[in-house]
Motif scaffolding. Structure first.
Motif, PDB file in Angstrom:
ATOM      1  N   UNK A 230       0.814  -1.189   0.048  1.00 36.56           N
ATOM      2  CA  UNK A 230      -0.153   0.058  -0.088  1.00 36.56           C
ATOM      3  C   UNK A 230       0.871   1.115  -0.038  1.00 36.56           C
ATOM      4  N   UNK A 231       1.927   1.222   0.853  1.00 38.22           N
ATOM      5  CA  UNK A 231       2.900   2.286   0.718  1.00 38.22           C
ATOM      6  C   UNK A 231       4.058   1.674   0.902  1.00 38.22           C
ATOM      7  N   UNK A 232       5.130   1.947   0.011  1.00 38.21           N
ATOM      8  CA  UNK A 232       6.509   1.512  -0.034  1.00 38.21           C
ATOM      9  C   UNK A 232       7.222   1.697   1.598  1.00 38.21           C
ATOM     10  N   UNK A 233       6.979   2.611   2.257  1.00 41.45           N
ATOM     11  CA  UNK A 233       7.744   2.957   3.545  1.00 41.45           C
ATOM     12  C   UNK A 233       6.880   2.501   4.650  1.00 41.45           C
ATOM     13  N   UNK A 234       5.604   3.365   4.707  1.00 45.08           N
ATOM     14  CA  UNK A 234       4.568   3.505   6.007  1.00 45.08           C
ATOM     15  C   UNK A 234       3.659   2.389   6.097  1.00 45.08           C
TER      16      UNK A 234
END
Lengths: 157, 676
Positions: free
Chosen positions: B536-540
């Protein structure tokens, strides 16, 4: 003095693939010309051909329709329905005396930011070569009133 | 008053975000706000502001204050992508008692400032986008999210270490889990390894207790030799169809004694667990500690199934558990959430023909070497050449095979450097051979990894920096006869070298599963260009996907080592647990509905819906949409010739108005030119 012709293109994107591709192009700072303005739909299947007419009638010189690659639709198969409508729409446009090339269908997955940016760049040049559509000016007097009336007034019972 | 000119009587607030310099660096945000405040006044804009960071709490408070003090009825925020902060601003509005769906976030960062280079044009486009947002928001309707109950069971697909960890976390928390595995046993790639870096723990010693716990857990239903064939429904309420392949072994009767495997006359090369180095029987469990303990009969290789006679296993089975009449079984289960942990495939080293794998006998892949060095493997852990007896005196380990290479995969496979070091250590320890590592860059990040690198260096392993050009058996120089010669440019010494060795190990990269695309499509998620599933999000948000209720863990998301896979498995489980404990979930109220008074009964929409959400009432001659089945794609809305179907959240009115808004500036352009 007239400026050089800068086409305006309305782009319809799918929430699951091409809108994310546009997001990805942004995050990756991929550059493309500012002539396109995107609208997010949930699916390319949501694209009512009226929207395309509305955009062209409202002053757009071209319309880009984007969706998930065949076989990858988030809603199983709705992009095929978009494809069918697109093919019909092009015939209709031709019948109306509008170059069918002004409307284009491009598949772009959520990972294809660069691909989408390239397709946008290409389309801007294609529309620039076609020249302005100027549909609003076709109607006398009444400015940019859409020739396709979409909002029927409710008649009180 | 301006609001009187607005036919909808809405009071709209427009907020333009600088995003530090992310937007303000390319878009004149003050000008955009000023333009919106002046030019869109007759559309109902009563306030237009710009602010450094709209998503900050101060930015949100700004909106909330205006809603309360100026009585705003609609909010447009021009900032980043709605996929990032739509929820943030909706919540902000809700905090000031404005229905969250009356707030529209339009993207002038991803779609303007980050992709354009001309400040004047970018500012103009930003204005158009704000115009589109304002026109659209006028037609937004107050909506309530749909609350649906969450089924407490979870489907975990893939029984490698990531899937095992996820299943155990969920089951230990007291919730039912279905763990589906394609192979006859869980364990995944980790079960094939001998040692694990950097601590050199025995893989089986740390993995098999977990496997046994999974097998015995009262909350886990283990479905091995099975595959998911169909997924219906949505978050909280998935219906999953699973094909349980016929084992031809009755699990009720089988004790796992293994006599059938002893007696089976048919030897088959084991290309999965033994990586092609060893044999198994036609009736088999992949390895002695397999969970579950019940074997499967491999039908294409079984003499009875192919020739009609044999049945040795049946004759010798002490409990009569062999059942040749079994058939594939399809079961349907309800689950609330899904975790995908389907792992990776090893890069096929045959594709790099100059390295000779498959042609030169003593070129091994990393997985083959794992089996070779494994005490339970085909050579009982003796590191020997393909002939099965000769101990190598020199070994070359080639890194980045199929990784960091434009011809194959651009990405780094993460584990290969450490894996190469582990191999070097094992070869050194068990054979005393001279070991060469051929690397491009050594990547030994993470806890205790670099210390392991130092240790291997001190053991005397030789490191040559350079990409190997070729592995050949064509001897040119004295001392090369009968050897494999590694041709490499030593980039530190600045010269070409030919290094003769007895054995070559290719530290092959990790690739997405061959059927990753089909699996992604089955579960409604997407793959990156490399083929890994997109988070969904590469970091978070690394374990959620864009599809609500579907999570990913382990290498399916990208190459990673065991600790990271375990962490992701646990993280995905924690996310699911959070969902289950809520009891219900709020879904986006994007749904279609039919106005029966307009429906002509043409039934065109009925065939447009892939979810069977539309039913036709013969008695009243109208169609009706079941909101529980509708996924909100809007295809029927676009297809209805009578305009009887409307879609919330993406109505015709909203989209048509947005088109008008986006084109506002251009239509005005000729008039403005006349005035000038």
């Amino acid at each position: 003095m007239t400026d050089a012709f800068e086409p305006v293109i309305i782009g319809f994107t799918c929430n699951w693939c091409s809108y994310r591709a546009a997001d990805l192009a942004g995050t990756a700072r991929v550059k493309y010309p500012p002539n396109i303005r995107l609208i997010r739909l949930m699916c390319s299947g949501r694209l009512d051909p009226t929207f395309v007419m509305k955009a062209l009638a409202g002053g757009a010189d071209g319309v880009l329709i984007t969706g998930c690659h065949p076989g990858e639709c988030h809603y199983l198969e709705q992009n095929y329905k978009a494809l069918r409508r697109y093919l019909l729409l092009r015939r209709t446009l031709k019948g109306m005396g509008i170059e069918p090339e002004r409307v284009k269908l491009v598949w772009a997955s959520a990972a294809e930011g660069v691909h989408l940016a390239e397709e946008i760049t290409k389309m801007v040049e294609e529309i620039r070569a076609l020249g302005p559509l100027n549909w609003p000016a076709w109607k006398d007097g009444n400015g940019h009133q859409s020739p396709v009336e979409t909002k029927a007034e409710e008649v009180a019972a | 008053m301006a609001a009187e000119q607005n036919p909808n009587q809405e009071r709209i607030g427009v907020y333009v975000c600088h995003c530090g310099s992310n937007i303000a660096g390319m878009v004149d945000v003050e000008d955009v706000a000023k333009w919106a405040g002046e030019e869109l006044k007759d559309r109902g804009v009563v306030v237009a502001r710009d602010y450094k960071f709209m998503c900050s709490s101060l930015g949100q408070e700004l909106i909330q204050k205006d809603i309360q003090e100026l009585g705003l009825t609609r909010v447009v925020v021009a900032a980043c992508s709605p996929h990032l902060h739509e929820q943030t601003f909706r919540n902000a509005s809700a905090g000031a008692n404005l229905n969250p769906y009356l707030t529209e976030l339009v993207s002038i960062r991803e779609q303007v400032s980050w992709v354009h280079t001309d400040k004047v044009e970018a500012t103009k486009k930003a204005k158009a986008i704000v115009g589109g947002g304002v026109e659209r928001v006028i037609h937004n309707e107050p909506l309530e999210p749909l609350h649906v109950p969450i089924h407490p069971a979870t489907l975990v697909v893939g029984g490698g270490i990531a899937g095992i960890q996820a299943a155990l976390e969920l089951a230990d928390a007291g919730y039912p889990v279905y763990l589906v595995e394609r192979e006859p046993s869980i364990g995944g790639h980790m079960a094939q390894f001998d040692k694990t870096f950097p601590t050199l723990d025995c893989a089986a010693c740390i993995l098999t207790p977990k496997m046994v716990t999974v097998g015995n857990h009262p909350n886990i239903e283990l479905l091995t030799w099975s595959e998911v064939t169909r997924v219906d429904g949505y978050v909280g309420n998935f219906t999953v169809t699973i094909r349980k392949r016929a084992r031809y072994v009755n699990e009720e009767l089988c004790t796992g004694c293994g006599i059938c495997q002893e007696k089976c006359p048919k030897k088959v090369i084991d290309t999965v667990y033994e990586a092609g180095l060893g044999y198994r029987k036609a009736v088999y469990t992949p390895f002695p500690q397999a969970v579950p303990k019940y074997p499967v009969i491999d039908r294409p290789n079984c003499t009875y199934f192919q020739k009609g006679t044999c049945k040795a296993c049946e004759k010798f089975c002490p409990t009569g558990a062999i059942d040749f009449t079994q058939e594939d079984e399809y079961i349907t289960i309800p689950v609330g959430n899904i975790i995908l942990a389907t792992g990776y495939d090893l890069f096929d080293a045959r594709r790099i023909s100059q390295y000779g794998y498959g042609r030169l006998a003593n070129v091994f892949t990393s997985l083959e070497f794992e089996r070779l060095s494994n005490a339970a493997g085909p050579t009982n852990g003796n590191i020997v050449l393909r002939d099965g007896v000769t101990v190598p005196k020199s070994v070359g380990i080639i890194h980045c095979v199929g990784s960091r290479d434009r011809n194959y995969n651009n990405y780094c496979s993460v584990i290969c450097c450490m894996q190469g070091l582990k191999f070097a250590h094992l070869v050194h320890e068990r054979t005393g051979a001279t070991v060469y590592n051929f690397y491009i860059d050594m990547r030994t990040a993470y806890k205790d990894y670099d210390e392991f690198y130092q240790r291997v260096l001190e053991e005397g392993t030789l490191f040559v920096r350079g990409k190997v050009a070729e592995v050949t058996d064509a001897a040119r120089l004295p001392g090369e006869e009968g050897k494999l010669i590694i041709q490499v440019e030593d980039t530190l010494a600045g010269k070409q070298r030919r290094i003769p060795v007895d054995m070559v190990i290719l530290s092959a990269g990790l690739e997405p599963r061959k059927d990753a695309k089909e699996v992604a499509h089955l579960f409604g998620i997407s793959c990156s260009a490399s083929g890994w599933f997109i988070e969904r999000h590469p970091k978070l948000d690394p374990v959620a996907t864009m599809t609500e209720g579907v999570y990913i863990a382990g290498c399916v998301q990208g190459p990673k080592d065991i600790p990271a896979s375990v962490a992701q498995g646990a993280a995905a489980a924690a996310r699911v647990l959070g969902r289950i404990q809520q009891g219900e979930i709020a879904l986006e109220p994007i749904r279609a509905s039919v106005d029966e008074s307009k429906c002509s009964g043409c039934r065109i929409c009925n065939n447009l819906c892939p979810f069977n959400a539309i039913t036709f009432h013969e008695d009243r001659m109208v169609s009706e949409i079941n909101p529980a089945l509708c996924q909100g794609c809007g295809t029927c809305v676009a297809g209805c010739p009578a305009g009887a179907i409307s879609g919330t959240g993406f109505s015709n009115e909203q989209i048509l108005a947005q088109i008008e808004g986006l084109l506002l500036l251009n239509v005005e352009h000729p008039l403005m030119a006349e005035a000038a």
